[in-house]
Structures are given as C-alpha cells and as structure tokens.
Design an enzyme around this catalytic site. Sequence first.
Site, PDB file in Angstrom:
ATOM      1  N   ASN A   7       0.719  -0.977   0.642  1.00  0.00           N
ATOM      2  CA  ASN A   7      -0.182  -0.236  -0.268  1.00  0.00           C
ATOM      3  C   ASN A   7       1.133   1.420   0.033  1.00  0.00           C
ATOM      4  O   ASN A   7       1.769   1.818   1.101  1.00  0.00           O
ATOM      5  CB  ASN A   7      -1.251  -0.193   0.940  1.00  0.00           C
ATOM      6  CG  ASN A   7      -1.873   1.304   1.313  1.00  0.00           C
ATOM      7  OD1 ASN A   7      -1.262   2.191   1.310  1.00  0.00           O
ATOM      8  ND2 ASN A   7      -2.981   1.173   1.877  1.00  0.00           N
ATOM      9  N   HIS A  10       1.071   6.551   1.980  1.00  0.00           N
ATOM     10  CA  HIS A  10       2.065   7.462   2.728  1.00  0.00           C
ATOM     11  C   HIS A  10       2.995   8.201   2.161  1.00  0.00           C
ATOM     12  O   HIS A  10       3.721   8.720   2.725  1.00  0.00           O
ATOM     13  CB  HIS A  10       1.895   6.752   3.585  1.00  0.00           C
ATOM     14  CG  HIS A  10       1.181   6.182   5.235  1.00  0.00           C
ATOM     15  ND1 HIS A  10      -0.474   7.295   5.089  1.00  0.00           N
ATOM     16  CD2 HIS A  10       0.691   5.004   5.631  1.00  0.00           C
ATOM     17  CE1 HIS A  10      -0.465   6.752   5.415  1.00  0.00           C
ATOM     18  NE2 HIS A  10      -0.593   5.623   5.932  1.00  0.00           N
ATOM     19  N   ARG A  18       3.819  18.892   2.405  1.00  0.00           N
ATOM     20  CA  ARG A  18       4.554  20.378   1.513  1.00  0.00           C
ATOM     21  C   ARG A  18       3.615  20.341   0.547  1.00  0.00           C
ATOM     22  O   ARG A  18       4.095  21.363  -0.218  1.00  0.00           O
ATOM     23  CB  ARG A  18       5.920  19.643   1.333  1.00  0.00           C
ATOM     24  CG  ARG A  18       6.578  19.499   2.643  1.00  0.00           C
ATOM     25  CD  ARG A  18       7.059  20.542   3.317  1.00  0.00           C
ATOM     26  NE  ARG A  18       7.661  21.811   2.515  1.00  0.00           N
ATOM     27  CZ  ARG A  18       8.831  22.120   2.567  1.00  0.00           C
ATOM     28  NH1 ARG A  18       9.889  21.187   4.001  1.00  0.00           N
ATOM     29  NH2 ARG A  18       9.694  22.453   1.667  1.00  0.00           N
ATOM     30  N   HIS A  43      -5.836   4.025  -1.615  1.00  0.00           N
ATOM     31  CA  HIS A  43      -7.000   4.079  -1.167  1.00  0.00           C
ATOM     32  C   HIS A  43      -7.459   5.928  -1.820  1.00  0.00           C
ATOM     33  O   HIS A  43      -6.505   6.620  -1.395  1.00  0.00           O
ATOM     34  CB  HIS A  43      -6.713   3.976   0.250  1.00  0.00           C
ATOM     35  CG  HIS A  43      -7.502   3.908   1.008  1.00  0.00           C
ATOM     36  ND1 HIS A  43      -8.222   4.296   1.983  1.00  0.00           N
ATOM     37  CD2 HIS A  43      -8.946   4.514   0.701  1.00  0.00           C
ATOM     38  CE1 HIS A  43     -10.000   4.249   2.827  1.00  0.00           C
ATOM     39  NE2 HIS A  43     -10.545   5.085   1.506  1.00  0.00           N
ATOM     40  N   ARG A  45      -9.512   8.286  -0.919  1.00  0.00           N
ATOM     41  CA  ARG A  45     -10.295   8.566  -0.002  1.00  0.00           C
ATOM     42  C   ARG A  45     -11.900   9.630  -0.278  1.00  0.00           C
ATOM     43  O   ARG A  45     -10.775  10.807  -1.486  1.00  0.00           O
ATOM     44  CB  ARG A  45      -9.219   8.732   1.246  1.00  0.00           C
ATOM     45  CG  ARG A  45      -8.626   8.222   1.718  1.00  0.00           C
ATOM     46  CD  ARG A  45      -8.572   8.525   3.507  1.00  0.00           C
ATOM     47  NE  ARG A  45      -9.584   8.629   4.532  1.00  0.00           N
ATOM     48  CZ  ARG A  45      -9.826   7.698   4.831  1.00  0.00           C
ATOM     49  NH1 ARG A  45      -8.662   6.350   5.899  1.00  0.00           N
ATOM     50  NH2 ARG A  45     -10.486   8.244   6.219  1.00  0.00           N
ATOM     51  N   ARG A  49      -6.831  12.815   1.094  1.00  0.00           N
ATOM     52  CA  ARG A  49      -5.390  13.551   1.676  1.00  0.00           C
ATOM     53  C   ARG A  49      -4.783  12.480   1.410  1.00  0.00           C
ATOM     54  O   ARG A  49      -3.399  13.567   1.714  1.00  0.00           O
ATOM     55  CB  ARG A  49      -5.760  12.818   3.055  1.00  0.00           C
ATOM     56  CG  ARG A  49      -6.079  11.485   3.356  1.00  0.00           C
ATOM     57  CD  ARG A  49      -6.557  11.496   5.262  1.00  0.00           C
ATOM     58  NE  ARG A  49      -7.824  11.663   5.801  1.00  0.00           N
ATOM     59  CZ  ARG A  49      -8.171  11.168   6.201  1.00  0.00           C
ATOM     60  NH1 ARG A  49      -6.960   9.588   7.621  1.00  0.00           N
ATOM     61  NH2 ARG A  49      -9.043  10.874   7.279  1.00  0.00           N
ATOM     62  N   GLU A  70      -8.577   0.785  -2.816  1.00  0.00           N
ATOM     63  CA  GLU A  70      -9.149   0.163  -1.648  1.00  0.00           C
ATOM     64  C   GLU A  70     -10.460   1.660  -1.673  1.00  0.00           C
ATOM     65  O   GLU A  70     -10.032   3.112  -2.074  1.00  0.00           O
ATOM     66  CB  GLU A  70      -8.447   1.005  -0.505  1.00  0.00           C
ATOM     67  CG  GLU A  70      -8.152  -0.614   0.151  1.00  0.00           C
ATOM     68  CD  GLU A  70      -7.061   0.001   1.612  1.00  0.00           C
ATOM     69  OE1 GLU A  70      -7.669   0.867   1.208  1.00  0.00           O
ATOM     70  OE2 GLU A  70      -5.834  -0.685   1.506  1.00  0.00           O
ATOM     71  N   THR A 101      -8.020   3.583   7.871  1.00  0.00           N
ATOM     72  CA  THR A 101      -9.173   2.503   8.191  1.00  0.00           C
ATOM     73  C   THR A 101      -8.911   2.182   9.599  1.00  0.00           C
ATOM     74  O   THR A 101      -8.217   1.568  10.142  1.00  0.00           O
ATOM     75  CB  THR A 101      -9.171   1.444   6.800  1.00  0.00           C
ATOM     76  OG1 THR A 101      -9.203   2.283   5.721  1.00  0.00           O
ATOM     77  CG2 THR A 101     -10.329   1.129   6.989  1.00  0.00           C
ATOM     78  N   GLU A 151     -10.812  -9.214   2.324  1.00  0.00           N
ATOM     79  CA  GLU A 151      -9.597  -8.802   3.709  1.00  0.00           C
ATOM     80  C   GLU A 151     -10.229  -8.890   5.096  1.00  0.00           C
ATOM     81  O   GLU A 151     -10.979  -7.930   5.377  1.00  0.00           O
ATOM     82  CB  GLU A 151      -9.076  -7.595   3.092  1.00  0.00           C
ATOM     83  CG  GLU A 151      -7.903  -7.506   3.858  1.00  0.00           C
ATOM     84  CD  GLU A 151      -6.939  -6.261   3.395  1.00  0.00           C
ATOM     85  OE1 GLU A 151      -7.316  -6.199   1.699  1.00  0.00           O
ATOM     86  OE2 GLU A 151      -6.028  -5.351   4.253  1.00  0.00           O
ATOM     87  N   HIS A 191      -4.118  -4.880   7.888  1.00  0.00           N
ATOM     88  CA  HIS A 191      -3.319  -3.625   8.743  1.00  0.00           C
ATOM     89  C   HIS A 191      -3.009  -3.779   9.988  1.00  0.00           C
ATOM     90  O   HIS A 191      -3.116  -5.247  10.660  1.00  0.00           O
ATOM     91  CB  HIS A 191      -5.263  -3.256   8.971  1.00  0.00           C
ATOM     92  CG  HIS A 191      -5.761  -2.203  10.182  1.00  0.00           C
ATOM     93  ND1 HIS A 191      -5.398  -1.205   9.247  1.00  0.00           N
ATOM     94  CD2 HIS A 191      -5.298  -1.596  11.540  1.00  0.00           C
ATOM     95  CE1 HIS A 191      -5.669  -0.053  10.314  1.00  0.00           C
ATOM     96  NE2 HIS A 191      -5.187  -0.558  10.932  1.00  0.00           N
TER      97      HIS A 191
END
Length: 241
Positions: A7, A10, A18, A43, A45, A49, A70, A101, A151, A191
Amino acid sequence: MPLLGVNIDHVATVRNARRTDEPDPVWGAMEAELGGADGITFHLREDRRHIMDRDARLLRETVGVKLNMEMAIADEIVAIAVDLRPDQCSIVPERREEITTEGGLDVVRHHQRIASAVERLRETGIVVCAFIEPTEAQIRASADIGFQSVELWTGGYAHAKTPAARDTAIEALRSGIELGRSLGLVVHGGHGLTYRNVAEVARLPGFCEFNIGHSIVSRAIFVGMREAVREMKRLLTTHGS
Ligand code: PXP
C-alpha cells in the site's frame, strides 16, 4: 506462500505534507514492483488526503502487477473505479475523522447499499473484495452479497495488548480463513502488519495475500522502497505457509 500487496498511500502523505510533487507515489509503486511486490494497493479517499485522482490514473497506466483500489461505496468513487478498472476493488469503511481505516466494513448492516455497488463493479469485470472483521456474520454476509474475496482485518491481532488477546485474535483469523474458503471466497489479510508481527499471521494456512502499507513505507525511508519490500517478501517466504 502468501503474496504481498504494498500500500503506497503514505508516499503520497509525505508529498501532500508539502503540497509539492515529491515523493511521487507512482514512482513508489514502481520501486515496490522492482522490489518484488505482487500487487500495489492505493486508497482513493473521498477527502483525497493522500492519493489523488492523478495518482490513480497514472497507477492504472503504469503498474504491471495486480492493482488494488481501496474505496468507500460513495457514488463518486464507485464511478471513478468503474472508469479506471483496477484489477480489484476493496470496499472499506471510511470516516473523515479517522487517521486510517478503523476496523472492517459492516456488511451485515449496510447490506443493500453495498450490494448495489458490488453489482456495479462486478459488471465491469473488477474483482470485488470486502475488508471485514473476521466474524462469522460478516464473512457469510460478504459471500451472500457477491463479494469474490474478503480481506480479514488483522488489526485485532496487531493491536492486541496481552498474549491472551493475541491468541484470541489469531484463532478468529484461523476460523475466518476456514469459513471464507469453505464459502468459495479468496481470503486476504491486512492492517497493522509490521516486520515484527507478520510471521505469526503468515504462518496461518490459507491467506492468499497480505496488504501492508505503513510499516513498509516507514522502513523505506531508511533503506529505500525496493529493499523494504524485499525484506517483507523474505519474511513471507520464510514464515508463510
Ligand atoms: N488493508 C486495508 C483494507 C487498509 O485500509 C489498510 C490501510 O490503508 C491496509 C490494508 C494497510 O494497513 P497498514 O498501513 O496498517 O499496513
């Protein structure tokens, strides 16, 4: 041996901190692939974000392994998925105030709304997966609704505070895998998995794939994405059944 979905959300979190163009999650996905990732997960969203629409489009164009999106079942996001055609859509619950999540989707409670989104996605040939807690009710409801895979939320195991709670969580995963497979579902896990805790769940027979994000991206800061993915793959190869 379980497969590894990386994933890359991040990587985008750091970029967006920034409001600039680096690090690029699309580049992150490529590096993950070169490190041996079997799949790339992102993901999209509703609040964008981390991953943004541009990332999703470029990931679809560039990722050569399985692409897993996701998503919540918001109409706007379902329409984007139908247009984008990832290999798999994993339906997750989404709350704006959450950091990540939290727990699984309540397939039992939101049966009707979820069923129509699943139908729409499946019509286009996308494999649809439910991110759920490993309970009998959620697994049976997922199979009834038409999900092809589940999952199982491994957060109960990852966040357990005592050995007893950990054992209980492992047993719930073990029976969840058995039930899911007996109902014809492909069973994944994810997760809260890290380099330190992945071995015990990897040993459980029947997991097809793990989706791991935060721990791999964190490790990548120090050793690079390729090496971080290689190390996680090595753990799955060593401990996976
Ligand atoms: N699987 C699902 C369905 C998730 O929502 C997440 C978090 O985005 C993950 C796996 C990865 O979790 P983590 O970042 O804790 O490895």
